[in-house]
Design a protein around this motif. Structure first.
Motif, short mmCIF file in Angstrom:
data_model
loop_
_atom_site.label_atom_id
_atom_site.label_comp_id
_atom_site.label_asym_id
_atom_site.label_seq_id
_atom_site.Cartn_x
_atom_site.Cartn_y
_atom_site.Cartn_z
N GLN A 1 0.83 -1.21 0.00
CA GLN A 1 0.00 0.00 0.00
C GLN A 1 0.87 1.25 0.00
O GLN A 1 0.58 2.23 -0.70
CB GLN A 1 -0.92 -0.01 1.23
N LEU B 1 2.22 2.07 -3.44
CA LEU B 1 1.26 2.73 -4.33
C LEU B 1 1.20 4.23 -4.05
O LEU B 1 1.07 5.04 -4.98
CB LEU B 1 -0.13 2.11 -4.14
N ARG C 1 4.69 5.53 -5.29
CA ARG C 1 5.10 5.13 -6.65
C ARG C 1 6.52 4.57 -6.69
O ARG C 1 7.29 4.80 -7.62
CB ARG C 1 5.00 6.32 -7.64
N VAL D 1 -3.63 -4.77 -7.57
CA VAL D 1 -3.96 -4.38 -8.95
C VAL D 1 -5.13 -5.21 -9.46
O VAL D 1 -6.06 -4.69 -10.10
CB VAL D 1 -2.73 -4.56 -9.86
N ARG E 1 -8.45 -3.99 -7.76
CA ARG E 1 -8.93 -2.66 -8.16
C ARG E 1 -9.23 -2.57 -9.65
O ARG E 1 -10.08 -1.79 -10.07
CB ARG E 1 -7.91 -1.60 -7.78
N VAL F 1 -4.57 3.00 -9.68
CA VAL F 1 -3.24 2.39 -9.68
C VAL F 1 -2.51 2.79 -10.95
O VAL F 1 -3.10 2.85 -12.04
CB VAL F 1 -3.34 0.85 -9.59
#
Length: 726
Positions: free
Chosen positions: A344, A347, A350, A367, A370, A376
């Motif tokens: 998490q 994300l 990045r 991924v 979602r 994402v």
């Protein structure tokens, strides 16, 4: 201190902060080999059966650590401190004496109560320094111990143990064959010395208990089903590791299906250690099974009654195994939570390249959950996946998650790049299938195998068949080795089952035809297809003299004929003959403007005629009768060449008593339109069965071949079975 007992010296080697020192070693040479003594604390009086310390130890089963620090000790601190083999005076101990011969086999084993006196307390780093530094304290014994430990590790590996401790790569295996990082102060030679001495002691104690009927808790390890090719590959990886060329990813990939070890009163053997019997006796301060076994062995030594019945041992084992599994589960859950948090965070920031493998897998699962909802950064994740793929940092587990869970989100282009990488690294596909067997309950694949091509360029084709939820899938793979062909066939099956069909142009139909019996009972082999389309070697004469004459022990002889033509431009002719134990195998003739050119031409002419099957020396009919008589295999090959049909394919099946198996061979000749003729033969060897099958086929051919389906006429060919006329 019991003055009636002898003094036993020994060195303890452990972590710098360890207080539970529960093993010491002493090694010395004598006339007939070596004498190794491993001493452990005697807890007979410190922890009596049924006392508070014993009951608490039974409830905890083992000491729990957080890194190198004790988090929860099995025994109370005061008990551990009194019993630990610290260098502050004599301590009650149990000595395991082992006599080793020059091959390090245990030739004698004894157990003694002793008064232990420490010769020194060393850390793992201290022990390494002593090994490497002449004149250092304890150098002589530890240098010898290091030589012995290295030899023991190598011997275990050669015996089939999943044994690895590679300081260069930073990887080691657990007793179950699972790969793990060497961390902390264990990354020294001292850890290997302790490890090998303790494994030897535990094995010798288990063998002693088994031989004398002492009821103890054995340590057993039975792996989940592991394909034979993967067992072989694990051995190759371990051999490579011995030379510093460990592929940790490949090893972890193949060892992933291995099961967990457990304790019990029955001796079932230990797969990971390649030991027929194994138990734990060297850590009684930290493992309850070791304490139980110490009591049982001492009772047998004292000729007293066994302290535990079989039922009691079963109950103790069940409790200890359950506690161990609960601890593993708790560790897994804690690990999963930390992994999810790391994924998490990545994300949010990045930053994907710094994620550990498990964290990156969790990222792929996020991924998948979602989807392409805009929350994402898919392109950045695809790029990170590609970098890991190209760098060889994706395990089969990672790839499985990418394809199965996240493939629909990552997109077709990314999925295809993964498959292209798998084609270049097909061992990963086999490991993926092993994981599907373990996690998804997929069945094992049934394979058939065929090899074809000239001697200098044999190719292997494997066809895999599997049924999943009532649907049958068939795919093929081709490679320079049988193992590679099987792995590529598995990869093709994975594509089909997951719905990721290969781009247009891939193989879709069966290349081997429908199997007539289960693969477990048959293996397909093929006689080479003559000249074929495979490239010939640049030095054909050298290939004949090295690959054929030396490796196959066939005789290769070049004969020069008198030159012809005008004296200013003669033509040289060379004849080469290849002979095996049964006589002439093949003959070729070549001509050219020099002897060297003529010999090369002759070698090029004979190479396509050589058989790929080493088990049978096939003679090619030449002018004049062969003094050894006609060879049916050669005659059948000539018949096929004469009638311009594909060369015969031989299928083998083995049956009967394993100690004296019988072989059955079926030979088939297939026309391009699918018409088949076949015959069968049997024998004590494959070669004999193959010869009988070829003879049976020839016997069913008409004396004067008519114009039939094999020679261009109209009548259709039909199968020929034993006893049926053609």
């Amino acid at each position: 201190m019991n003055t009636d007992l002898s003094i036993q010296h020994g060195l303890t080697i452990d972590g710098a902060t360890s207080l539970d020192l529960d093993d010491a070693i002493h090694l010395e040479e004598h006339a007939h080999g070596l004498r190794l003594t491993v001493t452990v604390p005697d807890l007979s009086f410190a922890v009596p059966i049924g006392g508070p310390a014993d009951l608490g130890a039974a409830e905890r089963a083992f000491t729990r650590y957080a890194g190198e620090r004790v988090r929860e000790a099995m025994l109370p601190d005061d008990v551990t401190e009194r019993a630990s083999l610290l260098p502050d005076g004599p301590r009650p101990g149990i000595a395991f004496d082992m006599a080793l011969d020059n091959k390090l086999a245990v030739t004698g084993f004894d157990i003694r109560r002793v008064n232990f006196v420490s010769s020194g307390r060393l850390t793992y780093a201290d022990a390494e320094t002593a090994v490497r530094t002449k004149g250092a304290s304890h150098h002589q014994m530890l240098a010898l111990a290091w030589d012995v430990a290295e030899a023991l590790l190598d011997a275990r590996r050669r015996a089939g143990a999943l044994a690895l401790f590679d300081l260069r790569s930073g990887w080691m295996t657990t007793e179950e064959g699972q790969l793990q990082r060497i961390e902390g102060d264990r990354a020294h030679l001292g850890q290997i010395i302790v490890q090998e001495m303790m494994i030897l002691t535990n094995t010798a104690a288990a063998e002693h208990a088994r031989a004398h009927g002492v009821p103890i808790l054995f340590r057993n390890h039975a792996p989940r089903e592991l394909p034979t090719d993967d067992r072989s590959r694990l051995g190759e990886l371990l051999a490579a590791a011995g030379g510093g060329r460990l592929s940790a990813l490949a090893f972890r990939t193949l060892a992933s299906p291995l099961g967990r070890a457990s304790i019990g009163p029955e001796c079932l053997g230990h797969f990971g250690l390649a030991a027929a019997a194994y138990c734990h006796v060297t850590s009684p301060l930290r493992r309850y099974a070791d304490l139980v076994n110490q009591r049982a062995l001492l009772a047998a030594m004292d000729l007293a009654g066994a302290p535990y019945s079989h039922e009691h041992l079963t109950e103790i084992a069940s409790t200890c195994n359950s506690i161990e599994e609960e601890a593993r589960a708790a560790k897994r859950e804690g690990f999963k939570a930390s992994v999810y948090r790391a994924a998490q965070r990545s994300l949010a920031h990045r930053r994907f390249d710094t994620l550990a493998a498990a964290e990156f897998r969790q990222l792929l699962r996020i991924v998948a959950e979602r989807g392409d909802d805009g929350t994402v950064p898919l392109n950045a994740i695809r790029a990170a996946l590609q970098r890991r793929l190209e760098g060889g940092h994706l395990s089969p587990h990672d790839i499985t998650v990418a394809l199965v869970d996240a493939g629909h989100v990552l997109g077709a282009a990314t999925v295809e790049r993964i498959y292209l990488w798998l084609e270049e690294n097909p061992a990963a596909a086999a490991a993926m299938w092993n994981r599907f067997i373990t996690v998804e309950g997929w069945p094992a694949v049934t394979f058939r195998h065929q090899q074809a091509g000239p001697l200098h360029a044999i190719r292997h084709v494997a066809e895999g068949t599997v049924e999943i939820e009532g649907e049958t899938f068939i795919s093929q793979g081709e490679g320079p080795e049988r193992r590679v062909a099987v792995q590529l066939a598995m990869l093709s099956l994975i594509r089909r089952i997951l719905g990721h069909e290969a781009p247009a142009g891939g193989v879709s139909a069966s290349m081997l035809g429908k199997p007539e019996q289960p693969v477990a009972a048959a293996t397909l082999e093929a006689v080479p297809t003559g000249s074929g389309s495979a490239p010939l070697p640049s030095d054909p004469k050298g290939f004949l003299l090295n690959e054929v004459a030396v490796k196959r022990r066939w005789e290769v002889a070049f004969t020069e004929l008198p030159p012809t033509g005008p004296s200013h431009a003669p033509t040289f002719t060379s004849v080469v003959e290849v002979r095996g134990p049964e006589g002439l195998i093949a003959r070729g003739t070549g001509a050219g403007g020099s002897k060297k050119v003529a010999e090369k031409a002759a070698a090029l002419a004979v190479l396509p005629l050589l058989p790929a099957d080493e088990a049978v020396a096939v003679r090619v009919q030449t002018a004049g009768p062969s003094p050894a008589g006609p060879n049916p295999i050669s005659q059948l090959q000539e018949w096929c060449q004469k009638h311009r049909v594909p060369l015969p394919v031989y299928e083998f099946a083995t049956f009967g008593d394993l100690t004296k198996p019988q072989h059955r061979c079926t030979v088939r000749v297939t026309k391009a339109d699918g018409d088949v003729r076949e015959a069968a033969g049997a024998g004590d060897t494959k070669a004999a069965a193959k010869t009988e099958a070829a003879q049976a086929f020839l016997a069913r051919l008409p004396a004067h071949p008519r114009k039939d389906a094999y020679s261009g006429g109209s009548p259709k060919g039909r199968p020929i079975s034993p006893g049926q006329p053609s």
